[in-house]
Design a protein around this motif. Structure first.
Motif, PDB file in Angstrom:
ATOM      1  N   MET A   1      36.739  36.664  38.064  1.00 56.29           N
ATOM      2  CA  MET A   1      35.673  36.500  39.026  1.00 56.29           C
ATOM      3  C   MET A   1      36.050  35.445  40.071  1.00 56.29           C
ATOM      4  SD  MET A   1      32.554  37.265  39.880  1.00 56.29           S
ATOM      5  CE  MET A   1      31.144  36.631  40.648  1.00 56.29           C
ATOM      6  N   LEU A   2      36.634  34.316  39.604  1.00 53.66           N
ATOM      7  CA  LEU A   2      37.023  33.242  40.492  1.00 53.66           C
ATOM      8  C   LEU A   2      38.172  33.677  41.406  1.00 53.66           C
ATOM      9  CD1 LEU A   2      36.254  30.380  41.184  1.00 53.66           C
ATOM     10  CD2 LEU A   2      37.884  29.567  39.486  1.00 53.66           C
ATOM     11  N   LYS A   3      39.127  34.454  40.860  1.00 53.34           N
ATOM     12  CA  LYS A   3      40.238  34.955  41.660  1.00 53.34           C
ATOM     13  C   LYS A   3      39.734  35.897  42.755  1.00 53.34           C
ATOM     14  CE  LYS A   3      44.039  34.656  38.403  1.00 53.34           C
ATOM     15  NZ  LYS A   3      45.085  35.387  37.691  1.00 53.34           N
ATOM     16  N   LYS A   4      38.760  36.722  42.409  1.00 50.82           N
ATOM     17  CA  LYS A   4      38.193  37.664  43.369  1.00 50.82           C
ATOM     18  C   LYS A   4      37.483  36.906  44.495  1.00 50.82           C
ATOM     19  CE  LYS A   4      36.053  42.160  43.069  1.00 50.82           C
ATOM     20  NZ  LYS A   4      35.281  43.081  42.257  1.00 50.82           N
ATOM     21  N   LEU A   5      36.738  35.864  44.138  1.00 50.71           N
ATOM     22  CA  LEU A   5      36.040  35.050  45.131  1.00 50.71           C
ATOM     23  C   LEU A   5      37.048  34.345  46.043  1.00 50.71           C
ATOM     24  CD1 LEU A   5      33.410  33.902  46.253  1.00 50.71           C
ATOM     25  CD2 LEU A   5      33.578  32.067  44.549  1.00 50.71           C
ATOM     26  N   ALA A   6      38.127  33.828  45.473  1.00 50.21           N
ATOM     27  CA  ALA A   6      39.169  33.161  46.260  1.00 50.21           C
ATOM     28  C   ALA A   6      39.827  34.149  47.216  1.00 50.21           C
ATOM     29  CB  ALA A   6      40.201  32.522  45.340  1.00 50.21           C
ATOM     30  N   ALA A   7      40.048  35.383  46.788  1.00 47.10           N
ATOM     31  CA  ALA A   7      40.646  36.410  47.640  1.00 47.10           C
ATOM     32  C   ALA A   7      39.725  36.736  48.805  1.00 47.10           C
ATOM     33  CB  ALA A   7      40.953  37.664  46.820  1.00 47.10           C
ATOM     34  N   TYR A   8      38.407  36.851  48.546  1.00 50.26           N
ATOM     35  CA  TYR A   8      37.442  37.132  49.615  1.00 50.26           C
ATOM     36  C   TYR A   8      37.374  35.974  50.618  1.00 50.26           C
ATOM     37  CZ  TYR A   8      35.634  41.327  47.341  1.00 50.26           C
ATOM     38  OH  TYR A   8      35.497  42.568  46.804  1.00 50.26           O
ATOM     39  N   ILE A   9      37.406  34.760  50.112  1.00 52.92           N
ATOM     40  CA  ILE A   9      37.367  33.596  50.996  1.00 52.92           C
ATOM     41  C   ILE A   9      38.634  33.552  51.853  1.00 52.92           C
ATOM     42  CG2 ILE A   9      37.464  31.049  51.054  1.00 52.92           C
ATOM     43  CD1 ILE A   9      35.554  31.097  48.618  1.00 52.92           C
ATOM     44  N   SER A  10      39.780  33.789  51.243  1.00 52.04           N
ATOM     45  CA  SER A  10      41.044  33.807  51.988  1.00 52.04           C
ATOM     46  C   SER A  10      41.036  34.888  53.054  1.00 52.04           C
ATOM     47  CB  SER A  10      42.219  34.040  51.037  1.00 52.04           C
ATOM     48  OG  SER A  10      42.320  32.995  50.114  1.00 52.04           O
ATOM     49  N   LEU A  11      40.546  36.058  52.710  1.00 52.73           N
ATOM     50  CA  LEU A  11      40.460  37.165  53.673  1.00 52.73           C
ATOM     51  C   LEU A  11      39.508  36.801  54.808  1.00 52.73           C
ATOM     52  CD1 LEU A  11      41.437  40.008  54.294  1.00 52.73           C
ATOM     53  CD2 LEU A  11      39.542  40.887  52.943  1.00 52.73           C
ATOM     54  N   GLY A  12      38.400  36.155  54.491  1.00 51.41           N
ATOM     55  CA  GLY A  12      37.443  35.728  55.514  1.00 51.41           C
ATOM     56  C   GLY A  12      38.046  34.696  56.455  1.00 51.41           C
ATOM     57  N   ILE A  13      38.803  33.755  55.898  1.00 53.38           N
ATOM     58  CA  ILE A  13      39.463  32.738  56.726  1.00 53.38           C
ATOM     59  C   ILE A  13      40.497  33.397  57.637  1.00 53.38           C
ATOM     60  CG2 ILE A  13      41.042  30.753  56.656  1.00 53.38           C
ATOM     61  CD1 ILE A  13      39.492  29.851  54.118  1.00 53.38           C
ATOM     62  N   LEU A  14      41.277  34.311  57.103  1.00 55.18           N
ATOM     63  CA  LEU A  14      42.276  35.030  57.901  1.00 55.18           C
ATOM     64  C   LEU A  14      41.602  35.814  59.023  1.00 55.18           C
ATOM     65  CD1 LEU A  14      45.196  35.903  58.409  1.00 55.18           C
ATOM     66  CD2 LEU A  14      44.814  37.763  56.783  1.00 55.18           C
ATOM     67  N   ALA A  15      40.525  36.513  58.707  1.00 59.53           N
ATOM     68  CA  ALA A  15      39.801  37.283  59.728  1.00 59.53           C
ATOM     69  C   ALA A  15      39.239  36.350  60.798  1.00 59.53           C
ATOM     70  CB  ALA A  15      38.684  38.090  59.071  1.00 59.53           C
ATOM     71  N   ALA A  16      38.682  35.215  60.390  1.00 57.70           N
ATOM     72  CA  ALA A  16      38.139  34.256  61.353  1.00 57.70           C
ATOM     73  C   ALA A  16      39.249  33.716  62.255  1.00 57.70           C
ATOM     74  CB  ALA A  16      37.437  33.110  60.616  1.00 57.70           C
ATOM     75  N   PHE A  17      40.426  33.458  61.684  1.00 53.41           N
ATOM     76  CA  PHE A  17      41.561  32.961  62.463  1.00 53.41           C
ATOM     77  C   PHE A  17      42.006  33.995  63.497  1.00 53.41           C
ATOM     78  CE2 PHE A  17      46.179  32.683  63.080  1.00 53.41           C
ATOM     79  CZ  PHE A  17      46.262  31.424  63.643  1.00 53.41           C
ATOM     80  N   VAL A  18      42.147  35.250  63.070  1.00 54.01           N
ATOM     81  CA  VAL A  18      42.573  36.315  63.988  1.00 54.01           C
ATOM     82  C   VAL A  18      41.539  36.497  65.097  1.00 54.01           C
ATOM     83  CG1 VAL A  18      43.013  38.792  64.184  1.00 54.01           C
ATOM     84  CG2 VAL A  18      44.024  37.496  62.309  1.00 54.01           C
ATOM     85  N   ILE A  19      40.270  36.508  64.760  1.00 52.70           N
ATOM     86  CA  ILE A  19      39.211  36.668  65.765  1.00 52.70           C
ATOM     87  C   ILE A  19      39.231  35.483  66.730  1.00 52.70           C
ATOM     88  CG2 ILE A  19      36.708  36.687  66.109  1.00 52.70           C
ATOM     89  CD1 ILE A  19      36.573  38.372  63.487  1.00 52.70           C
ATOM     90  N   HIS A  20      39.398  34.284  66.210  1.00 52.42           N
ATOM     91  CA  HIS A  20      39.469  33.099  67.078  1.00 52.42           C
ATOM     92  C   HIS A  20      40.653  33.219  68.045  1.00 52.42           C
ATOM     93  CE1 HIS A  20      39.609  29.002  68.522  1.00 52.42           C
ATOM     94  NE2 HIS A  20      40.879  28.951  68.145  1.00 52.42           N
TER      95      HIS A  20
END
Length: 167
Positions: A1-20
């Motif tokens: 569960m924690l690994k899945k949450l970390a993957a979603y957070i990492s993906l969100g950060i990457l998406a935010a970086f690309v959009i920025h």
């Protein structure tokens, strides 16, 4: 569960970086994508039967060195045979129709090529020298508005190095 949450957070950060990056400096992203578009454009080169080997090589050079993703090249041999090569897409790479022999482009400043060709033919026949002054060729005599005009040569015009800059 924690690994899945970390993957979603990492993906969100990457998406935010690309959009920025896309919003702050869209050309940086486009330059990054260009390498992939160039590979696709080079793989899309198609030539007519028996086209000289230099034609696809010229398109590869135009893509890799000139930044031209969509190209048409035509050549009429001394024997009168027409050859052609095309590469790229009419719009978005991979998502629009490919450039074909029937594709139409707007050619800007095409007369410059013919003007330079005519001048260089005159140089080859000895009718024009690259060091000839333009005022002499055009028979301009007397006062000119800007004395720098008197120093401009055929070579300067061909190299766009006449030295006249509007103030």
């Amino acid at each position: 569960m924690l690994k899945k949450l970390a993957a979603y957070i990492s993906l969100g950060i990457l998406a935010a970086f690309v959009i920025h990056q896309w919003v702050a400096n869209p050309y940086r992203i486009k330059r990054l994508l260009y390498s992939f578009e160039a590979i696709a454009a080079e793989s899309s080169i198609r030539c007519s039967n028996f086209a000289p080997h230099w034609m696809p090589e010229a398109l590869e050079y135009a893509i890799s060195s000139g930044g031209a993703l969509a190209n048409q090249l035509a050549y009429i041999s001394p024997e009168g045979n027409l050859y052609h090569c095309e590469s790229g897409w009419m719009g978005s790479t991979l998502f629009s129709s490919r450039v074909s022999v029937d594709s139409r482009f707007r050619y800007a400043s095409l007369t410059k090529v013919f003007t330079v060709d005519s001048i260089l033919r005159g140089v080859n026949t000895g009718d024009i020298d690259l060091n000839d002054r333009i005022v002499d060729i055009l028979s301009i005599s007397g006062e000119v508005a800007d004395s720098r005009i008197n120093r401009i040569t055929v070579r300067n015009l061909l190299e766009h190095s006449g030295g006249l800059i509007e103030n």
